[in-house]
Design a protein around this motif. Sequence first.
Motif, PDB file in Angstrom:
ATOM      1  N   ALA A 195      21.174   3.919 -45.556  1.00  0.00           N
ATOM      2  CA  ALA A 195      21.083   4.683 -44.311  1.00  0.00           C
ATOM      3  C   ALA A 195      20.279   5.946 -44.556  1.00  0.00           C
ATOM      4  CB  ALA A 195      22.480   5.042 -43.804  1.00  0.00           C
ATOM      5  N   ASP A 196      19.332   6.267 -43.647  1.00  0.00           N
ATOM      6  CA  ASP A 196      18.569   7.503 -43.819  1.00  0.00           C
ATOM      7  C   ASP A 196      19.401   8.725 -43.443  1.00  0.00           C
ATOM      8  OD1 ASP A 196      18.626   7.322 -41.082  1.00  0.00           O
ATOM      9  OD2 ASP A 196      16.467   7.205 -40.776  1.00  0.00           O
ATOM     10  N   ASN A 197      20.531   8.483 -42.792  1.00  0.00           N
ATOM     11  CA  ASN A 197      21.453   9.551 -42.446  1.00  0.00           C
ATOM     12  C   ASN A 197      22.770   8.874 -42.079  1.00  0.00           C
ATOM     13  OD1 ASN A 197      22.634  11.957 -41.759  1.00  0.00           O
ATOM     14  ND2 ASN A 197      21.015  12.597 -40.344  1.00  0.00           N
ATOM     15  N   PRO A 201      22.696  11.695 -34.687  1.00  0.00           N
ATOM     16  CA  PRO A 201      22.454  12.951 -33.982  1.00  0.00           C
ATOM     17  C   PRO A 201      22.731  12.803 -32.484  1.00  0.00           C
ATOM     18  CG  PRO A 201      20.377  11.892 -34.551  1.00  0.00           C
ATOM     19  CD  PRO A 201      21.449  11.092 -35.214  1.00  0.00           C
ATOM     20  N   VAL A 202      22.984  13.934 -31.856  1.00  0.00           N
ATOM     21  CA  VAL A 202      23.288  13.929 -30.424  1.00  0.00           C
ATOM     22  C   VAL A 202      22.099  13.355 -29.654  1.00  0.00           C
ATOM     23  CG1 VAL A 202      23.865  15.355 -28.440  1.00  0.00           C
ATOM     24  CG2 VAL A 202      24.796  15.925 -30.697  1.00  0.00           C
ATOM     25  N   GLY A 203      22.334  12.273 -28.905  1.00  0.00           N
ATOM     26  CA  GLY A 203      21.284  11.647 -28.121  1.00  0.00           C
ATOM     27  C   GLY A 203      20.257  10.883 -28.924  1.00  0.00           C
ATOM     28  N   GLY A 204      20.487  10.700 -30.230  1.00  0.00           N
ATOM     29  CA  GLY A 204      19.507  10.035 -31.082  1.00  0.00           C
ATOM     30  C   GLY A 204      20.080   8.799 -31.753  1.00  0.00           C
ATOM     31  N   SER A 205      19.425   8.372 -32.816  1.00  0.00           N
ATOM     32  CA  SER A 205      19.831   7.171 -33.531  1.00  0.00           C
ATOM     33  C   SER A 205      19.582   7.352 -35.014  1.00  0.00           C
ATOM     34  CB  SER A 205      19.069   5.946 -33.006  1.00  0.00           C
ATOM     35  OG  SER A 205      17.670   6.091 -33.244  1.00  0.00           O
ATOM     36  N   VAL A 206      20.142   6.442 -35.793  1.00  0.00           N
ATOM     37  CA  VAL A 206      19.992   6.435 -37.241  1.00  0.00           C
ATOM     38  C   VAL A 206      19.432   5.073 -37.651  1.00  0.00           C
ATOM     39  CG1 VAL A 206      21.217   6.478 -39.449  1.00  0.00           C
ATOM     40  CG2 VAL A 206      21.812   8.113 -37.671  1.00  0.00           C
ATOM     41  N   THR A 207      18.505   5.051 -38.609  1.00  0.00           N
ATOM     42  CA  THR A 207      17.917   3.804 -39.092  1.00  0.00           C
ATOM     43  C   THR A 207      18.671   3.310 -40.316  1.00  0.00           C
ATOM     44  OG1 THR A 207      15.724   4.393 -38.260  1.00  0.00           O
ATOM     45  CG2 THR A 207      15.829   2.698 -39.965  1.00  0.00           C
ATOM     46  N   LEU A 208      19.082   2.049 -40.256  1.00  0.00           N
ATOM     47  CA  LEU A 208      19.747   1.387 -41.380  1.00  0.00           C
ATOM     48  C   LEU A 208      18.811   0.315 -41.923  1.00  0.00           C
ATOM     49  CD1 LEU A 208      23.303   0.802 -39.813  1.00  0.00           C
ATOM     50  CD2 LEU A 208      22.468   2.802 -41.048  1.00  0.00           C
ATOM     51  N   THR A 209      18.809   0.158 -43.250  1.00  0.00           N
ATOM     52  CA  THR A 209      17.949  -0.835 -43.904  1.00  0.00           C
ATOM     53  C   THR A 209      18.785  -1.759 -44.754  1.00  0.00           C
ATOM     54  OG1 THR A 209      16.117   0.752 -43.978  1.00  0.00           O
ATOM     55  CG2 THR A 209      15.952  -1.179 -45.407  1.00  0.00           C
ATOM     56  N   CYS A 210      18.603  -3.063 -44.570  1.00  0.00           N
ATOM     57  CA  CYS A 210      19.300  -4.082 -45.370  1.00  0.00           C
ATOM     58  C   CYS A 210      18.261  -4.754 -46.265  1.00  0.00           C
ATOM     59  CB  CYS A 210      19.971  -5.116 -44.468  1.00  0.00           C
ATOM     60  SG  CYS A 210      21.120  -6.218 -45.331  1.00  0.00           S
ATOM     61  N   SER A 211      18.609  -4.992 -47.529  1.00  0.00           N
ATOM     62  CA  SER A 211      17.668  -5.626 -48.452  1.00  0.00           C
ATOM     63  C   SER A 211      18.433  -6.485 -49.443  1.00  0.00           C
ATOM     64  CB  SER A 211      16.839  -4.570 -49.200  1.00  0.00           C
ATOM     65  OG  SER A 211      17.682  -3.701 -49.939  1.00  0.00           O
ATOM     66  N   VAL A 212      17.707  -7.386 -50.086  1.00  0.00           N
ATOM     67  CA  VAL A 212      18.258  -8.256 -51.125  1.00  0.00           C
ATOM     68  C   VAL A 212      17.410  -8.079 -52.370  1.00  0.00           C
ATOM     69  CG1 VAL A 212      18.761 -10.631 -51.836  1.00  0.00           C
ATOM     70  CG2 VAL A 212      19.121  -9.944 -49.458  1.00  0.00           C
ATOM     71  N   LYS A 502      17.219  12.249 -45.397  1.00  0.00           N
ATOM     72  CA  LYS A 502      16.492  11.715 -44.253  1.00  0.00           C
ATOM     73  C   LYS A 502      15.092  11.303 -44.689  1.00  0.00           C
ATOM     74  CE  LYS A 502      15.130  12.739 -39.477  1.00  0.00           C
ATOM     75  NZ  LYS A 502      15.130  13.746 -38.381  1.00  0.00           N
ATOM     76  N   LEU A 503      14.684  10.094 -44.295  1.00  0.00           N
ATOM     77  CA  LEU A 503      13.360   9.592 -44.626  1.00  0.00           C
ATOM     78  C   LEU A 503      12.303  10.419 -43.887  1.00  0.00           C
ATOM     79  CD1 LEU A 503      11.666   7.339 -46.027  1.00  0.00           C
ATOM     80  CD2 LEU A 503      11.892   6.028 -43.915  1.00  0.00           C
ATOM     81  N   ILE A 504      11.359  11.015 -44.638  1.00  0.00           N
ATOM     82  CA  ILE A 504      10.351  11.871 -44.015  1.00  0.00           C
ATOM     83  C   ILE A 504       8.932  11.370 -44.233  1.00  0.00           C
ATOM     84  CG2 ILE A 504      11.751  13.957 -44.091  1.00  0.00           C
ATOM     85  CD1 ILE A 504      10.183  14.794 -46.586  1.00  0.00           C
ATOM     86  N   GLN A 505       8.722  10.445 -45.167  1.00  0.00           N
ATOM     87  CA  GLN A 505       7.372   9.888 -45.368  1.00  0.00           C
ATOM     88  C   GLN A 505       7.483   8.474 -45.896  1.00  0.00           C
ATOM     89  OE1 GLN A 505       4.047  12.335 -46.935  1.00  0.00           O
ATOM     90  NE2 GLN A 505       3.792  10.764 -48.509  1.00  0.00           N
ATOM     91  N   ASN A 506       6.778   7.550 -45.240  1.00  0.00           N
ATOM     92  CA  ASN A 506       6.792   6.140 -45.625  1.00  0.00           C
ATOM     93  C   ASN A 506       5.435   5.535 -45.292  1.00  0.00           C
ATOM     94  OD1 ASN A 506       7.222   3.454 -46.075  1.00  0.00           O
ATOM     95  ND2 ASN A 506       8.520   3.139 -44.278  1.00  0.00           N
ATOM     96  N   ASP A 507       4.463   5.707 -46.206  1.00  0.00           N
ATOM     97  CA  ASP A 507       3.139   5.133 -45.994  1.00  0.00           C
ATOM     98  C   ASP A 507       2.504   4.875 -47.353  1.00  0.00           C
ATOM     99  OD1 ASP A 507       2.080   8.419 -44.881  1.00  0.00           O
ATOM    100  OD2 ASP A 507       2.272   7.629 -46.913  1.00  0.00           O
TER     101      ASP A 507
END
Length: 559
Positions: A195-197, A201-212, A502-507
């Motif tokens: 989880a990136d968090n 957050p209020v009115g927001g969302s959180v990104t979850l990542t599943c991997s194997v 929190k994920l801030i850069q992914n490129d």
Amino acid sequence: LFLLLLSSRAVWAAVKLQHNWSQIFTGETITLRCEIQGGEGKVWKYEWTAPNTNSPPTSSEYRISRVSVSHSGDYRCRGSSDYLLTGWSDAFRLTVSFPSKPTVTLQPSWTQIYSGETVTVRCEIQGGEGAQWTYEWRAAKLNTPPTSNEYRIIRATESDSGGYSCRGRRDYFFSEWSDIITLTVSYKPKAKLRADNTAVPVGGSVTLTCSVNPSSSSGWKYYWYRDEKSSEALTTQDAVFHSNGQISVSQEGLYRCRGGRGNPVYYTEDSQSVRMWKTVPIRPVVTLYPNWSEIYRGETITVRCEIHGGDTEWDYEWETNSRIKAPNQSEYRIRSASSSNSGNYRCKGRMKSSQHETTEWSDSVTLTVSDNVRSAASLTVSPDRVQHFTSDSVSLTCEGNFTEWRVRKFSEDGRLYSDCRRMTGSTCKIDYILKSDTAVYWCESGSGDFSNAVNITVQNNYYGPILVSPVHPVTEGASVSLSCSLRTQKILSNVFFYHNYKLIQNDTRGELKISAVSKSDEGFYKCQYSGRESAQSWMSVKGESVKRATAAKPKRSIM
């Protein structure tokens, strides 16, 4: 001599191949047969025309041992009996080709499979599809190898791991052995949830990542679940689904995931569950009592988390990069402070009445404990970074107008060490750094002056990355670059960077560049490369240098 040429409609000759093979390969043995149709009961003599031969046979069979490409061409025959002579047969076109090397393939095409999965190993001979082959196998675990072109492994186990190769056989002819394909069967994997968090957050969302893991395994789809008793996977009504096993969620709850692939679907074990908290729009404040951002060794100070608004009771959570961790209470009283208490402190609260609701994180407050205000000493580290690999060579150099030095450290387990293993002049050389060398280090002169303290973190995972970040605080307005490094590769690309979880850069960039550092850039940083994470390190941000008095420590009242 008078010969009667027979009508082609009454008696005629035909060339036929004894084996019903559509493809002939070099090295095989074949037999062509001349058959006289309509001339039964007579004794025939035979003539042949064939490529590349001056002495064709006179019998009804034309046998060629170890056929080669030069035998390709048209073959004809005719027969004679007494005064009768048939016409020449139609040409029989013989094509001889070199046999292609067999290929072993996997279906599905995964070289990494897991115990319980089903996989088919297949032997393919290009150009020989119409031939009637018998197959031979060399396999890791075959007590009675099959003779067909497929070998189906149902509910694979680790003993099925190994190399597989095959060849084709037709009569006495053998093709080459194929190249070996290696099949790896591992224990049933467990999905990993990141989880990136953990606070929505209020009115927001959180990104979850599943991997194997390992990341080289492929073909996975991911299934998501919320709360322990839920056995039904989440749908698009519950979350926003992205590619690469990611979803965005806006509801609190206990989330878990698993991977699945194949038909029927083979599932991994469930990941560990991660609690998502609902964030209430309240931001705590960290205060110091007394309100001194810098204190001196031996003084007493209280770090307090204050939550204003909301008539409720709270449980508290602290986050700090100091070596001594704060308790989960509303205030932390430090008696007889030392440099190990230096660091950045922030807090948040969790409602006792609803353990699924949490406040936002407070802003960080920096506490600096000076061992001696008269110090003109400093400590530098080479290589100039916080994190190091085990077995690295690291030098710590004391600088200042002093002739006698010693390097001291405060270890993770709370022990104070006074001597360096190898001190040469003002430099402490650690030739082979170990995990146990993770500590806070500082210099002490013979006259009692102390340098700044620095953190050293040692990466114990041989294959894990480290975050390359500055040892000393970064001045506001300056530029700084953070990168990710492996033991075997210094510059990496496609790196994930995190700031305060929190994920801030992914490129595709391999560096996180901050052109003008501000106080908001202060915090914990870590990097992730190919599914492996570094440890996290705190990057401090300081204002412009302030000249301090070099007199003895001032007297101050403790309120």
